[in-house]
Design a protein around this motif. Structure first.
Motif, PDB file in Angstrom:
ATOM      1  N   GLY A 142       0.835  -1.199   0.000  1.00 14.94           N
ATOM      2  CA  GLY A 142       0.000   0.000   0.000  1.00 14.94           C
ATOM      3  C   GLY A 142       0.869   1.248   0.000  1.00 14.94           C
ATOM      4  N   THR A 143       0.959   1.919  -1.135  1.00 21.06           N
ATOM      5  CA  THR A 143       1.876   3.040  -1.282  1.00 21.06           C
ATOM      6  C   THR A 143       1.563   4.172  -0.320  1.00 21.06           C
ATOM      7  OG1 THR A 143       2.010   2.495  -3.637  1.00 21.06           O
ATOM      8  CG2 THR A 143       2.920   4.606  -2.969  1.00 21.06           C
ATOM      9  N   THR A 144       0.302   4.411  -0.012  1.00 21.03           N
ATOM     10  CA  THR A 144      -0.044   5.548   0.840  1.00 21.03           C
ATOM     11  C   THR A 144      -0.098   5.190   2.319  1.00 21.03           C
ATOM     12  OG1 THR A 144      -2.445   5.228   0.661  1.00 21.03           O
ATOM     13  CG2 THR A 144      -1.376   6.536  -1.060  1.00 21.03           C
ATOM     14  N   ALA A 145       0.058   3.892   2.651  1.00 22.11           N
ATOM     15  CA  ALA A 145       0.012   3.464   4.045  1.00 22.11           C
ATOM     16  C   ALA A 145       1.329   2.875   4.518  1.00 22.11           C
ATOM     17  CB  ALA A 145      -1.105   2.431   4.250  1.00 22.11           C
ATOM     18  N   GLY A 146       2.198   2.484   3.567  1.00 24.75           N
ATOM     19  CA  GLY A 146       3.452   1.861   3.963  1.00 24.75           C
ATOM     20  C   GLY A 146       3.261   0.497   4.587  1.00 24.75           C
ATOM     21  N   VAL A 147       2.207  -0.209   4.160  1.00 25.58           N
ATOM     22  CA  VAL A 147       1.905  -1.548   4.684  1.00 25.58           C
ATOM     23  C   VAL A 147       1.896  -2.527   3.520  1.00 25.58           C
ATOM     24  CG1 VAL A 147       0.206  -2.978   5.869  1.00 25.58           C
ATOM     25  CG2 VAL A 147       0.539  -0.602   6.578  1.00 25.58           C
ATOM     26  N   ARG A 148       2.625  -3.637   3.663  1.00 30.94           N
ATOM     27  CA  ARG A 148       2.704  -4.654   2.626  1.00 30.94           C
ATOM     28  C   ARG A 148       2.288  -6.010   3.184  1.00 30.94           C
ATOM     29  NH1 ARG A 148       9.279  -5.655   1.956  1.00 30.94           N
ATOM     30  NH2 ARG A 148       9.852  -5.312   4.137  1.00 30.94           N
ATOM     31  N   VAL A 149       1.879  -6.903   2.297  1.00 28.59           N
ATOM     32  CA  VAL A 149       1.670  -8.272   2.736  1.00 28.59           C
ATOM     33  C   VAL A 149       3.040  -8.856   3.074  1.00 28.59           C
ATOM     34  CG1 VAL A 149      -0.464  -8.593   1.434  1.00 28.59           C
ATOM     35  CG2 VAL A 149       1.711  -9.144   0.346  1.00 28.59           C
ATOM     36  N   PRO A 150       3.148  -9.694   4.098  1.00 27.15           N
ATOM     37  CA  PRO A 150       4.465 -10.157   4.535  1.00 27.15           C
ATOM     38  C   PRO A 150       5.129 -11.127   3.567  1.00 27.15           C
ATOM     39  CG  PRO A 150       2.735 -11.210   5.817  1.00 27.15           C
ATOM     40  CD  PRO A 150       2.070 -10.148   5.001  1.00 27.15           C
ATOM     41  N   ASP A 151       4.313 -11.858   2.800  1.00 24.86           N
ATOM     42  CA  ASP A 151       4.835 -12.847   1.850  1.00 24.86           C
ATOM     43  C   ASP A 151       3.661 -13.351   1.018  1.00 24.86           C
ATOM     44  OD1 ASP A 151       3.422 -14.856   3.427  1.00 24.86           O
ATOM     45  OD2 ASP A 151       5.125 -14.797   4.803  1.00 24.86           O
ATOM     46  N   GLY A 152       3.897 -14.403   0.223  1.00 24.03           N
ATOM     47  CA  GLY A 152       2.823 -14.964  -0.590  1.00 24.03           C
ATOM     48  C   GLY A 152       2.291 -16.278  -0.069  1.00 24.03           C
ATOM     49  N   ASP A 153       2.694 -16.647   1.158  1.00 25.68           N
ATOM     50  CA  ASP A 153       2.289 -17.948   1.692  1.00 25.68           C
ATOM     51  C   ASP A 153       0.785 -18.053   1.917  1.00 25.68           C
ATOM     52  OD1 ASP A 153       4.944 -18.567   1.636  1.00 25.68           O
ATOM     53  OD2 ASP A 153       5.271 -18.364   3.797  1.00 25.68           O
ATOM     54  N   TRP A 154       0.101 -16.940   2.063  1.00 28.94           N
ATOM     55  CA  TRP A 154      -1.341 -16.965   2.318  1.00 28.94           C
ATOM     56  C   TRP A 154      -2.134 -17.271   1.049  1.00 28.94           C
ATOM     57  CZ3 TRP A 154      -4.350 -12.864   0.138  1.00 28.94           C
ATOM     58  CH2 TRP A 154      -3.596 -11.872  -0.504  1.00 28.94           C
ATOM     59  N   ILE A 155      -1.459 -17.274  -0.094  1.00 28.49           N
ATOM     60  CA  ILE A 155      -2.113 -17.570  -1.376  1.00 28.49           C
ATOM     61  C   ILE A 155      -1.857 -19.039  -1.725  1.00 28.49           C
ATOM     62  CG2 ILE A 155      -2.280 -16.966  -3.811  1.00 28.49           C
ATOM     63  CD1 ILE A 155      -1.034 -14.245  -3.108  1.00 28.49           C
ATOM     64  N   PRO A 156      -2.884 -19.875  -1.817  1.00 26.26           N
ATOM     65  CA  PRO A 156      -2.670 -21.292  -2.103  1.00 26.26           C
ATOM     66  C   PRO A 156      -2.307 -21.539  -3.562  1.00 26.26           C
ATOM     67  CG  PRO A 156      -5.008 -20.830  -1.931  1.00 26.26           C
ATOM     68  CD  PRO A 156      -4.303 -19.565  -1.555  1.00 26.26           C
ATOM     69  N   ALA A 157      -1.474 -22.545  -3.772  1.00 25.99           N
ATOM     70  CA  ALA A 157      -1.097 -22.909  -5.135  1.00 25.99           C
ATOM     71  C   ALA A 157      -2.275 -23.503  -5.893  1.00 25.99           C
ATOM     72  CB  ALA A 157       0.074 -23.882  -5.109  1.00 25.99           C
ATOM     73  N   ASP A 158      -3.207 -24.148  -5.179  1.00 28.17           N
ATOM     74  CA  ASP A 158      -4.338 -24.819  -5.839  1.00 28.17           C
ATOM     75  C   ASP A 158      -5.605 -23.975  -5.834  1.00 28.17           C
ATOM     76  OD1 ASP A 158      -4.816 -24.911  -3.144  1.00 28.17           O
ATOM     77  OD2 ASP A 158      -5.404 -27.031  -3.092  1.00 28.17           O
ATOM     78  N   ARG A 159      -5.446 -22.656  -5.849  1.00 30.37           N
ATOM     79  CA  ARG A 159      -6.601 -21.762  -5.841  1.00 30.37           C
ATOM     80  C   ARG A 159      -7.448 -21.969  -7.098  1.00 30.37           C
ATOM     81  NH1 ARG A 159      -1.999 -19.718  -7.112  1.00 30.37           N
ATOM     82  NH2 ARG A 159      -1.708 -18.501  -9.038  1.00 30.37           N
ATOM     83  N   GLU A 160      -8.720 -21.645  -6.987  1.00 35.25           N
ATOM     84  CA  GLU A 160      -9.624 -21.750  -8.132  1.00 35.25           C
ATOM     85  C   GLU A 160      -9.784 -20.410  -8.839  1.00 35.25           C
ATOM     86  OE1 GLU A 160     -13.319 -23.686  -7.099  1.00 35.25           O
ATOM     87  OE2 GLU A 160     -12.322 -24.771  -5.476  1.00 35.25           O
ATOM     88  N   GLY A 161      -9.863 -19.328  -8.070  1.00 36.02           N
ATOM     89  CA  GLY A 161      -9.999 -18.003  -8.661  1.00 36.02           C
ATOM     90  C   GLY A 161      -8.654 -17.411  -9.048  1.00 36.02           C
ATOM     91  N   LEU A 162      -8.701 -16.232  -9.646  1.00 35.46           N
ATOM     92  CA  LEU A 162      -7.488 -15.525 -10.043  1.00 35.46           C
ATOM     93  C   LEU A 162      -7.019 -14.587  -8.936  1.00 35.46           C
ATOM     94  CD1 LEU A 162      -8.382 -14.420 -13.703  1.00 35.46           C
ATOM     95  CD2 LEU A 162      -7.136 -16.472 -12.974  1.00 35.46           C
ATOM     96  N   THR A 163      -5.721 -14.405  -8.835  1.00 34.31           N
ATOM     97  CA  THR A 163      -5.159 -13.379  -7.960  1.00 34.31           C
ATOM     98  C   THR A 163      -4.680 -12.229  -8.836  1.00 34.31           C
ATOM     99  OG1 THR A 163      -3.056 -14.587  -8.015  1.00 34.31           O
ATOM    100  CG2 THR A 163      -4.471 -14.914  -6.091  1.00 34.31           C
ATOM    101  N   ILE A 164      -5.239 -11.061  -8.603  1.00 43.01           N
ATOM    102  CA  ILE A 164      -4.913  -9.857  -9.366  1.00 43.01           C
ATOM    103  C   ILE A 164      -4.219  -8.899  -8.408  1.00 43.01           C
ATOM    104  CG2 ILE A 164      -5.833  -7.928 -10.708  1.00 43.01           C
ATOM    105  CD1 ILE A 164      -8.193  -9.739 -11.470  1.00 43.01           C
ATOM    106  N   CYS A 165      -2.937  -8.643  -8.648  1.00 41.14           N
ATOM    107  CA  CYS A 165      -2.094  -7.918  -7.693  1.00 41.14           C
ATOM    108  C   CYS A 165      -1.604  -6.591  -8.261  1.00 41.14           C
ATOM    109  CB  CYS A 165      -0.909  -8.795  -7.301  1.00 41.14           C
ATOM    110  SG  CYS A 165       0.288  -7.978  -6.230  1.00 41.14           S
TER     111      CYS A 165
END
Length: 389
Positions: A142-165
């Motif tokens: 988040g450019t205006t908050a200075g907060v980022r996700v810590p890593d990508g571990d919360w995103i499963p490899a076997d997800r069904e939907g799309l991740t748009i980042c």
């Protein structure tokens, strides 16, 4: 006492960001000016940007990389308007731009099945609550908050939907797990200090499959169209841009990418950014008046480093007075030519924001911090010591 040493480069804007160290107009000598971007040498320049981007970021060969109009905003909008609607959508936001994407999806696209996860400035939403059978839209940082996700571990490899980042202030400064990201966007004006107005769009194989199998029930303007007759327009990802790019900006992007490789690539870009964050973190630990807006150390951005006031006399002021205090503080830093564009974003809590991306030298980050202390003491004496607050 006023510091005697100023940063060699006092440019701390969060976009457009500081140019690489040693940059001059000579870096643009090879620009293909006065030639068509669709000429053979024009396409070669655009393809070079794509190829160098892949090399620096380590993007897999199965992912397409395209140059698109309208900076990161244009790239995000292309993804939202072209891809969403096949499934329900979970929207994550914790600062201004993430909230803009929420507004676009709920009020402009008006999709019927949207869940929003919105956290206040300084925090992340509950990532464990996300449903990956749905499409997910989120900023990595988040450019205006200075907060980022810590890593990508919360995103499963076997997800069904799309991740748009939205990766506009994380690409080139943070590790991006490309096997967990189906769509990524950013602009040239951030970590590598390129010029504005151009965006990058990365599509993984799952995103391409969605584009070729899903027809949105809405008209798409030419500037958003990624398919023709149900097939991906491959030319977009080979240097055949939708509209006319600035070849001067293209040359500048090439220069930044070549500089990245000369340093040692992504590892060194990340190291430089993280070093700037460590310098500020050491200073904050000893500070009597400043703290990080990001509450959790694991989520603190190493690019858009956002600071809040902790001095009790300042925090006791009304919100309006704190905003005025922050403006005076950033204006004084600018007047002294110690730090330009160091104020917090207009929608963020009052404070300061220092860009710590890879083009910012650690010596300059070290040099600016005593100026923050001096400027804070000066403004506090003026506004509170004199009773003007």
């Amino acid at each position: 006492m006023k510091p005697s040493r100023r940063p060699s480069n006092p440019l701390f804007s969060s976009g457009p960001c500081a140019k690489r160290p040693g940059w001059s107009l000579d870096a643009l000598d090879g620009a293909l000016l006065g030639r068509s971007h669709r000429s053979k040498p024009g396409k070669a320049k655009l393809k070079e940007v794509i190829d160098l981007t892949r090399a620096v970021l380590g993007i897999p060969g199965g992912h397409r990389i395209g140059i698109v109009p309208a900076s990161d905003t244009g790239a995000v909008e292309m993804a939202l308007w072209s891809l969403l609607g096949a499934r329900g959508v979970d929207m994550l936001a914790w600062e201004s731009f993430g909230k803009e994407w929420v507004t676009d999806v709920t009020r402009q696209l008006r999709l019927p099945d949207v869940r929003t996860f919105i956290a206040p400035y300084g925090e992340l939403p509950d990532l464990s609550a996300v449903d990956f059978s749905r499409d997910i839209v989120f900023p990595w940082n988040g450019t205006t908050a200075g907060v980022r996700v810590p890593d990508g571990d919360w995103i499963p490899a076997d997800r069904e939907g799309l991740t748009i980042c939205d990766a506009t202030s994380s690409a080139f400064a943070m590790e991006m797990p490309w096997n967990r990201i189906d769509v990524a966007t950013w602009s040239w004006q951030k970590v590598l200090g390129g010029e504005a107005a151009h965006g990058m769009l990365v599509l993984g194989p799952r995103a391409v499959a969605r584009l070729e199998s899903f027809q949105p029930d809405r008209p798409l303007p030419k500037i958003f169209r990624l398919t023709k007759d149900g097939k991906l327009i491959e030319g977009i990802f080979e240097g055949d841009t939708i509209n006319t790019p600035s070849m001067l900006c293209v040359e500048d992007a090439i220069d930044g990418l070549r500089w990245s490789l000369s340093l040692g690539g992504l590892t060194q870009l990340i190291r430089r950014s993280e070093q700037n964050l460590r310098i500020v973190a050491d200073w904050v630990e000893a500070s009597s008046w400043a703290g990080f807006l990001a509450k959790n150390p694991a989520t603190r951005s190493c690019t858009s480093i956002c600071l809040r006031f902790t001095d009790p006399e300042v925090t006791a002021l009304t919100e309006e007075a704190q905003v005025a205090f922050a403006k005076k503080l950033s204006a004084l830093l600018e007047k002294e030519e110690a730090a330009f564009d160091a104020g917090s974003y207009r929608d963020a809590p009052p404070g300061l924001r220092l860009w710590g991306g890879a083009t910012v030298e650690s010596e300059d980050m070290e040099a600016v911090l005593p100026w923050l202390d001096w400027a804070f003491a000066t403004v506090k004496a003026e506004m509170i010591g004199s009773g003007k607050a």
